[in-house]
Design a protein around this motif. Structure first.
Motif, short mmCIF file in Angstrom:
data_model
loop_
_atom_site.label_atom_id
_atom_site.label_comp_id
_atom_site.label_asym_id
_atom_site.label_seq_id
_atom_site.Cartn_x
_atom_site.Cartn_y
_atom_site.Cartn_z
N ILE A 1 -19.78 14.19 -6.88
CA ILE A 1 -19.46 13.35 -5.72
C ILE A 1 -18.36 12.38 -6.14
N MET A 2 -17.28 12.35 -5.35
CA MET A 2 -16.09 11.58 -5.70
C MET A 2 -15.84 10.53 -4.63
N THR A 3 -15.44 9.33 -5.06
CA THR A 3 -15.07 8.31 -4.08
C THR A 3 -13.89 7.49 -4.58
N HIS A 4 -13.22 6.88 -3.66
CA HIS A 4 -11.85 6.37 -3.77
C HIS A 4 -11.78 4.87 -4.04
N GLY A 5 -10.55 4.41 -4.21
CA GLY A 5 -10.29 2.99 -4.37
C GLY A 5 -10.02 2.30 -3.04
N THR A 6 -9.54 1.06 -3.13
CA THR A 6 -9.27 0.24 -1.95
C THR A 6 -7.88 -0.38 -2.08
N PRO A 7 -7.05 -0.29 -1.04
CA PRO A 7 -5.73 -0.93 -1.13
C PRO A 7 -5.86 -2.45 -1.12
N GLY A 8 -4.83 -3.14 -1.55
CA GLY A 8 -4.84 -4.60 -1.49
C GLY A 8 -4.98 -5.09 -0.06
N GLY A 9 -5.45 -6.31 0.10
CA GLY A 9 -5.66 -6.86 1.44
C GLY A 9 -4.36 -7.31 2.08
N GLY A 10 -4.48 -8.15 3.09
CA GLY A 10 -3.30 -8.65 3.78
C GLY A 10 -2.99 -7.88 5.03
N GLU A 11 -1.82 -8.15 5.60
CA GLU A 11 -1.44 -7.54 6.86
C GLU A 11 -1.38 -6.01 6.73
N GLY A 12 -1.92 -5.33 7.72
CA GLY A 12 -1.91 -3.88 7.73
C GLY A 12 -3.03 -3.23 6.95
N PHE A 13 -3.97 -4.03 6.42
CA PHE A 13 -5.04 -3.48 5.60
C PHE A 13 -5.83 -2.41 6.34
N PHE A 14 -6.23 -2.69 7.57
CA PHE A 14 -7.08 -1.73 8.29
C PHE A 14 -6.31 -0.48 8.68
#
Length: 370
Positions: free
Chosen positions: A61-74
């Motif tokens: 089972i593989m899972t990912h990272g998270t981009p940095g926050g700020g504008e456009g995050f979602f």
């Protein structure tokens, strides 16, 4: 329950639907995995690659990272796809594993809404434990599939996903025998090599290591610009201080930022380190499904130097759901996706600008729209 069973049937059946021209002997397909998290039914955007033959296979089972926050995050997390692990997933599937890449809540097409917002700045422990709920829910469903060896499950995470897998292992779930933590960390805001609250990352690692009994292999690139070797060693020491079984391997530099080595580099760059770990867990390491080299593909004329390099990478990418678009100024776009249609759209979007139109040059390993 009947709805869930129907969804599970579609989960198994869809894996046979895609053309596998570049992956003979393997099944590769997107799916929406039905899960129940915090009392709510939802689906997780997922992708499976596994041997196309009868039998039960060790599950990764593989899972990912998270981009940095700020504008456009979602917007950025909504564009994420579970195919980011395909290079690693293909290499493992060739060795007899069933791989399942999952997008956690709010990422890609997964339901439930983004759930990993930190209750306090740098409260990483809470964040990864929330993500671990998604992993545990996916595990509960996937281990019942007829092609899964439910007693031999490996957790494989990158960046935030690496810490998330350690948090899932904190619960010592049934069937999990090992963890691969690639460049595990959480939200870097202060700049390269300066993650927000580095001391809190160390504290989180210590907390997660207190109850884990599953062996883990930590792998960090020497030039990881977010979680470099010094921080990796501090986190590792904290994690193992409570008795958690683990080892740390610093890998050679990769590109300008080694943080994404497992996503962008050839599997051979880390397999030689991972295979002895797998062997110790009595998991397979030998290639059981040989894949032919991709057919030669003629490059489009008049590409810019950057697009020439992109096309070389495209031609070597072992995926049928890929497309390459070009324009008359030497520009290009390289797209992958859950399906061929999505890959085409992504390639055009990557290529297009206000001044010139683009068209699809190749799909899969064939020139033309096919």
């Amino acid at each position: 329950m009947r709805i869930l069973l129907a969804l599970l049937l579609s989960f198994v059946t869809v894996a046979h639907a895609e053309d596998r021209g570049l992956l003979p002997g393997l099944i590769a397909a997107p799916m929406l995995l039905p899960v129940r998290i915090s009392g709510k039914d939802m689906t997780l955007d997922s992708y499976v690659i596994r041997p196309d033959r009868p039998g039960r296979f060790p599950l990764v089972i593989m899972t990912h990272g998270t981009p940095g926050g700020g504008e456009g995050f979602f917007d950025r997390i909504a564009r994420r796809t579970p195919i980011s692990f395909n290079v690693a997933a293909v290499a493992l599937a060739q060795r007899g594993y069933a791989t399942l890449s999952i997008m956690r809540r709010g990422f890609g097409r997964s339901g439930g809404g983004y759930s990993e917002g930190l209750p306090a700045p740098c409260d990483y422990t809470s964040g990864v434990r929330i993500g671990a709920d998604d992993v545990i829910a996916a595990l509960a469903v996937a281990r019942n599939e007829p092609w899964v060896d439910a007693d031999h499950i490996l957790l494989f995470g990158h960046s935030t996903g690496g810490l998330t897998m350690l948090a899932a292992a904190e619960r010592n779930p049934a069937g999990v025998v090992g963890i691969l933590n690639f460049d595990g960390g959480y939200h870097s805001f202060a700049g390269p090599g300066q993650p927000c609250g580095a001391d809190r990352l160390v504290d989180t690692a210590a907390t997660l290591g207190r109850t884990v009994h599953v062996p883990a292999l930590w792998l960090y690139a020497e030039n990881d610009q977010f979680y470099g070797p010094d921080l990796a060693r501090q986190m590792f020491a904290a994690y193992t201080s409570g008795g958690a079984p683990a080892r740390l391997q610093i890998l050679p530099p990769f590109g300008k930022n080694g943080h994404d080595l497992v996503l962008e580099g050839a599997a051979g760059r880390w397999l030689s380190v991972v295979e002895p770990f797998l062997a110790e867990l009595k998991l397979p390491t030998a290639v059981m499904i040989d894949l032919p080299e991709p057919a030669a593909l003629a490059a489009p004329p008049s590409l810019s130097p950057g697009c020439q390099r992109a096309f070389t990478g495209y031609a070597a990418q072992r995926s049928d759901a890929k497309a390459f678009a070009v324009n008359d100024r030497g520009g290009c776009g390289y797209g992958t996706g859950r399906s061929v249609a999505e890959a085409r759209d992504n390639a055009i979007a990557e290529c297009s600008n206000k001044d010139t139109a683009c068209h699809v040059y190749a799909v899969g390993q064939h020139v033309g729209e096919n």
